[in-house]
Design a protein around this motif. Structure first.
Motif, PDB file in Angstrom:
ATOM      1  N   LYS A   1     137.965 110.189 106.371  1.00  0.00           N
ATOM      2  CA  LYS A   1     137.025 109.082 106.158  1.00  0.00           C
ATOM      3  C   LYS A   1     135.648 109.605 105.770  1.00  0.00           C
ATOM      4  O   LYS A   1     134.979 109.026 104.901  1.00  0.00           O
ATOM      5  N   ALA A   2     135.216 110.700 106.390  1.00  0.00           N
ATOM      6  CA  ALA A   2     133.910 111.271 106.042  1.00  0.00           C
ATOM      7  C   ALA A   2     133.867 111.708 104.586  1.00  0.00           C
ATOM      8  O   ALA A   2     132.818 111.621 103.927  1.00  0.00           O
ATOM      9  N   SER A   3     135.013 112.162 104.052  1.00  0.00           N
ATOM     10  CA  SER A   3     135.051 112.611 102.659  1.00  0.00           C
ATOM     11  C   SER A   3     134.935 111.449 101.678  1.00  0.00           C
ATOM     12  O   SER A   3     134.837 111.661 100.469  1.00  0.00           O
ATOM     13  N   LEU A   4     134.910 110.207 102.179  1.00  0.00           N
ATOM     14  CA  LEU A   4     134.619 109.067 101.316  1.00  0.00           C
ATOM     15  C   LEU A   4     133.202 109.133 100.755  1.00  0.00           C
ATOM     16  O   LEU A   4     132.872 108.450  99.791  1.00  0.00           O
ATOM     17  N   VAL A   5     132.361 109.962 101.382  1.00  0.00           N
ATOM     18  CA  VAL A   5     131.044 110.256 100.792  1.00  0.00           C
ATOM     19  C   VAL A   5     131.249 110.795  99.385  1.00  0.00           C
ATOM     20  O   VAL A   5     130.579 110.374  98.419  1.00  0.00           O
ATOM     21  N   GLN A   6     132.193 111.738  99.227  1.00  0.00           N
ATOM     22  CA  GLN A   6     132.468 112.309  97.909  1.00  0.00           C
ATOM     23  C   GLN A   6     133.155 111.293  97.008  1.00  0.00           C
ATOM     24  O   GLN A   6     132.937 111.281  95.794  1.00  0.00           O
ATOM     25  N   PHE A   7     133.982 110.432  97.599  1.00  0.00           N
ATOM     26  CA  PHE A   7     134.646 109.399  96.802  1.00  0.00           C
ATOM     27  C   PHE A   7     133.606 108.463  96.193  1.00  0.00           C
ATOM     28  O   PHE A   7     133.683 108.110  95.006  1.00  0.00           O
ATOM     29  N   ALA A   8     132.602 108.072  96.998  1.00  0.00           N
ATOM     30  CA  ALA A   8     131.532 107.205  96.499  1.00  0.00           C
ATOM     31  C   ALA A   8     130.670 107.944  95.474  1.00  0.00           C
ATOM     32  O   ALA A   8     130.331 107.404  94.417  1.00  0.00           O
ATOM     33  N   PHE A   9     130.339 109.209  95.800  1.00  0.00           N
ATOM     34  CA  PHE A   9     129.442 109.979  94.942  1.00  0.00           C
ATOM     35  C   PHE A   9     130.051 110.194  93.559  1.00  0.00           C
ATOM     36  O   PHE A   9     129.431 109.878  92.535  1.00  0.00           O
ATOM     37  N   TYR A  10     131.272 110.705  93.520  1.00  0.00           N
ATOM     38  CA  TYR A  10     131.878 111.015  92.223  1.00  0.00           C
ATOM     39  C   TYR A  10     132.557 109.812  91.594  1.00  0.00           C
ATOM     40  O   TYR A  10     132.808 109.789  90.392  1.00  0.00           O
ATOM     41  N   GLY A  11     132.821 108.786  92.410  1.00  0.00           N
ATOM     42  CA  GLY A  11     133.314 107.526  91.845  1.00  0.00           C
ATOM     43  C   GLY A  11     132.283 106.859  90.961  1.00  0.00           C
ATOM     44  O   GLY A  11     132.617 106.154  89.999  1.00  0.00           O
ATOM     45  N   GLY A  12     130.998 107.087  91.266  1.00  0.00           N
ATOM     46  CA  GLY A  12     129.932 106.539  90.428  1.00  0.00           C
ATOM     47  C   GLY A  12     129.977 107.081  89.015  1.00  0.00           C
ATOM     48  O   GLY A  12     129.697 106.370  88.043  1.00  0.00           O
ATOM     49  N   TYR A  13     130.357 108.355  88.875  1.00  0.00           N
ATOM     50  CA  TYR A  13     130.518 108.943  87.542  1.00  0.00           C
ATOM     51  C   TYR A  13     131.622 108.225  86.777  1.00  0.00           C
ATOM     52  O   TYR A  13     131.471 107.908  85.595  1.00  0.00           O
ATOM     53  N   ALA A  14     132.759 108.008  87.455  1.00  0.00           N
ATOM     54  CA  ALA A  14     133.895 107.369  86.790  1.00  0.00           C
ATOM     55  C   ALA A  14     133.552 105.962  86.333  1.00  0.00           C
ATOM     56  O   ALA A  14     133.971 105.515  85.262  1.00  0.00           O
ATOM     57  N   THR A  15     132.766 105.261  87.142  1.00  0.00           N
ATOM     58  CA  THR A  15     132.408 103.877  86.826  1.00  0.00           C
ATOM     59  C   THR A  15     131.448 103.786  85.652  1.00  0.00           C
ATOM     60  O   THR A  15     131.574 102.906  84.800  1.00  0.00           O
ATOM     61  N   MET A  16     130.477 104.686  85.601  1.00  0.00           N
ATOM     62  CA  MET A  16     129.342 104.501  84.691  1.00  0.00           C
ATOM     63  C   MET A  16     129.338 105.403  83.471  1.00  0.00           C
ATOM     64  O   MET A  16     128.539 105.189  82.554  1.00  0.00           O
ATOM     65  N   ALA A  17     130.221 106.397  83.366  1.00  0.00           N
ATOM     66  CA  ALA A  17     130.147 107.346  82.244  1.00  0.00           C
ATOM     67  C   ALA A  17     130.318 106.662  80.896  1.00  0.00           C
ATOM     68  O   ALA A  17     129.529 106.884  79.966  1.00  0.00           O
TER      69      ALA A  17
ATOM     70  N   MET B   1     138.606 117.436  84.861  1.00  0.00           N
ATOM     71  CA  MET B   1     138.847 116.656  86.070  1.00  0.00           C
ATOM     72  C   MET B   1     139.310 117.565  87.207  1.00  0.00           C
ATOM     73  O   MET B   1     138.812 117.468  88.340  1.00  0.00           O
ATOM     74  N   PHE B   2     140.219 118.492  86.911  1.00  0.00           N
ATOM     75  CA  PHE B   2     140.716 119.390  87.951  1.00  0.00           C
ATOM     76  C   PHE B   2     139.667 120.428  88.332  1.00  0.00           C
ATOM     77  O   PHE B   2     139.597 120.848  89.499  1.00  0.00           O
ATOM     78  N   TYR B   3     138.818 120.850  87.365  1.00  0.00           N
ATOM     79  CA  TYR B   3     137.759 121.796  87.727  1.00  0.00           C
ATOM     80  C   TYR B   3     136.789 121.171  88.727  1.00  0.00           C
ATOM     81  O   TYR B   3     136.452 121.775  89.759  1.00  0.00           O
ATOM     82  N   VAL B   4     136.314 119.977  88.421  1.00  0.00           N
ATOM     83  CA  VAL B   4     135.337 119.339  89.321  1.00  0.00           C
ATOM     84  C   VAL B   4     135.957 119.110  90.693  1.00  0.00           C
ATOM     85  O   VAL B   4     135.301 119.303  91.724  1.00  0.00           O
ATOM     86  N   ALA B   5     137.227 118.719  90.721  1.00  0.00           N
ATOM     87  CA  ALA B   5     137.921 118.547  92.005  1.00  0.00           C
ATOM     88  C   ALA B   5     137.902 119.858  92.797  1.00  0.00           C
ATOM     89  O   ALA B   5     137.599 119.865  93.995  1.00  0.00           O
TER      90      ALA B   5
ATOM     91  N   ILE C   1     134.644 113.778  85.974  1.00  0.00           N
ATOM     92  CA  ILE C   1     134.068 114.188  87.257  1.00  0.00           C
ATOM     93  C   ILE C   1     134.675 113.386  88.399  1.00  0.00           C
ATOM     94  O   ILE C   1     134.561 113.758  89.565  1.00  0.00           O
ATOM     95  N   VAL C   2     135.397 112.314  88.063  1.00  0.00           N
ATOM     96  CA  VAL C   2     136.098 111.514  89.078  1.00  0.00           C
ATOM     97  C   VAL C   2     137.068 112.381  89.884  1.00  0.00           C
ATOM     98  O   VAL C   2     137.445 112.017  91.006  1.00  0.00           O
ATOM     99  N   GLY C   3     137.461 113.525  89.353  1.00  0.00           N
ATOM    100  CA  GLY C   3     138.297 114.447  90.122  1.00  0.00           C
ATOM    101  C   GLY C   3     137.661 114.808  91.458  1.00  0.00           C
ATOM    102  O   GLY C   3     138.354 115.035  92.456  1.00  0.00           O
ATOM    103  N   GLY C   4     136.324 114.841  91.478  1.00  0.00           N
ATOM    104  CA  GLY C   4     135.600 115.121  92.715  1.00  0.00           C
ATOM    105  C   GLY C   4     135.670 113.986  93.709  1.00  0.00           C
ATOM    106  O   GLY C   4     135.352 114.165  94.892  1.00  0.00           O
ATOM    107  N   ALA C   5     136.083 112.797  93.256  1.00  0.00           N
ATOM    108  CA  ALA C   5     136.246 111.663  94.161  1.00  0.00           C
ATOM    109  C   ALA C   5     137.661 111.571  94.692  1.00  0.00           C
ATOM    110  O   ALA C   5     137.880 111.168  95.834  1.00  0.00           O
TER     111      ALA C   5
END
Length: 448
Positions: A54-70, A275-279, A397-401
């Motif tokens: 659940k704490a790693s949802l910080v990264q889901f939110a952070f890198y999910g923003g890239y996927a949404t707005m790129a 995607m896999f690199y950023v992950a 960069i969504v790979g990081g999410a």
């Protein structure tokens, strides 16, 4: 003689030097945001009493923003200009940072995630704009090397973020204090005591984001007052709207652009590799604290290992930029991928400090991957398709999410077949590096 003349061309022509410096400063700004956020996963896990997943949802939110707005960012830049995209991105960055003020007062984990989500809307604009802009500031032949040089300033910002996390934020967290046996005291306190500590610690987490929000506003004013040059060639234009500067780009249908990108194999596979690199990068830097914690090292001390890793990353980026003068970037990417994979195997198989040293060593080999994949993927993309092509590389960069929550779920198992689960979890970055090796080799064969 012709080859000698090409090698004599400056990496950044003098007329673009001021613009190069200003745009390069943006790389440091999003590096700061990336790497002050990574250790916050462990901080939130303790103070908000969350699982690692659940704490790693910080990264889901952070890198999910890239996927949404790129992609919206690319369409915005295509309609207006590089400069407009940068200014809008900086505005969103500042808004997201300042939202940490109400998030801390409400003490809601979801609010923090929302703040990071909006902040990364701004980062998506900056990365979608700054990367192709840097590629355009000079010769096409030196574009990948130029981007590697600009990206070298990204880990400088990252080091600042890590240093503030390690020296300012994490040591002040009361929730992370331990007893003589090495156990966290916070978990044994009453609810009233926990609430008081939580209020203090969330304010500590909030402060660096507010400070960087102020810095972002200053940079935004400087760029707003600076005239950006028009750049032509393979990677578009800047101060003027692309619509004004390139009538063909204006009239080209988006469906045509998408079809061109899809049929470009090196580009298409480059998006997947990115995607896999950023992950891999986010998993290595986020869970190094968990790896060290499993060895009995507290968060503040563990973050120092992240700083060493980032220092290796920074030094290696300058080294790899130099090596690209003599070694083909595709082969160099595959070679560095092999180095990263070997270090990851050490982090998985060795339980103890040697495994932690292998985990730190991965960063040396990751250094060239993002800008090199980016440059290789866009190298043969038509000039009219570059803006949208850059957007999909940023969207990758969504790979990081997606993958850090999966790694967090593995870590929550504590042990896997008698082996520490945190060690086993690094199988995921290993898979990522194998994919990057394959991309480097395939791209190299595509040019021969």
């Amino acid at each position: 003689m012709e080859e000698m003349k090409q090698t004599e061309k400056p990496l950044v022509p003098r007329k673009y030097l001021l613009t190069f410096v200003l745009i390069t400063s943006l790389f440091a700004l999003w590096g700061f945001a990336n790497d002050i956020t990574n250790p916050m996963v462990a901080a939130f896990q303790t103070v908000m009493e969350l699982t690692a997943a659940k704490a790693s949802l910080v990264q889901f939110a952070f890198y999910g923003g890239y996927a949404t707005m790129a992609v919206p960012a690319a369409l915005f830049v295509r309609r207006y200009s590089y400069k407009a995209g940068i200014l809008f991105g900086l505005a969103l960055y500042a808004i997201g940072a300042f939202l940490f003020i109400p998030a801390a007062s409400r003490q809601e984990f979801t609010f923090f995630c929302l703040s990071l989500y909006i902040l990364t809307f701004g980062l998506a604009f900056l990365e979608t704009t700054a990367n192709p802009f840097i590629l355009s500031l000079g010769d096409k032949e030196s574009a990948t090397r130029r981007l590697n040089l600009a990206q070298a300033f990204n880990p400088m910002g990252s080091l600042c973020g890590m240093a503030i996390a390690s020296l300012v934020v994490l040591p002040q967290l009361i929730s992370d204090r331990r007893d003589e046996a090495g156990q966290i005291i916070f978990f044994g306190l009453s609810e009233a005591e926990k609430a008081e500590i939580r209020l203090h610690d969330l304010a500590v987490i909030r402060n660096p984001y507010v400070a960087i929000g102020i810095v972002v506003l200053v940079v935004m004013m400087v760029i707003a007052l600076t005239k950006m040059p028009r750049t032509q060639g393979n990677h578009g234009s800047s101060d003027q709207s692309p619509c004004e500067c390139d009538q063909k780009s204006r009239s080209r249908d988006y469906a045509v652009t998408l079809r061109n990108l899809w049929h470009n194999t090196v580009y298409r596979e480059g998006v997947v590799a990115q995607m896999f690199y950023v992950a891999a990068q986010i998993m290595v830097w986020t869970f190094i604290i968990h790896y060290a914690d499993n060895l009995g090292i507290n968060k503040a001390e563990a973050q120092m290992y992240n700083i060493v890793a980032m220092s290796l990353f920074l030094c290696s980026r300058f080294i790899s930029t130099l090596l690209m003068r003599y070694v083909d970037s595709r082969r160099l990417l595959a070679a560095f991928g092999c180095g990263a994979a070997l270090c990851t195997l050490g982090a998985i198989g060795i339980v103890g400090m040697a495994g932690l040293y292998c985990l730190v060593g991965i960063s040396f080999f990751m250094s060239l991957m993002f800008p090199t994949i980016y440059g290789i993927a866009l190298e043969d993309v038509d000039a009219q398709d570059t803006t949208l092509g850059a957007a999909f590389l940023v969207m990758a960069i969504v790979g990081g999410a997606l993958m850090p929550p999966l790694q967090g779920m593995i870590i929550d198992q504590l042990t896997v077949m008698g082996h520490p689960a945190v060690n086993v979890s690094f199988v995921l970055p290993l898979i990522c590096f194998l994919i990057i090796i394959a991309y480097g080799l395939r791209a190299s064969r595509a040019t021969t």
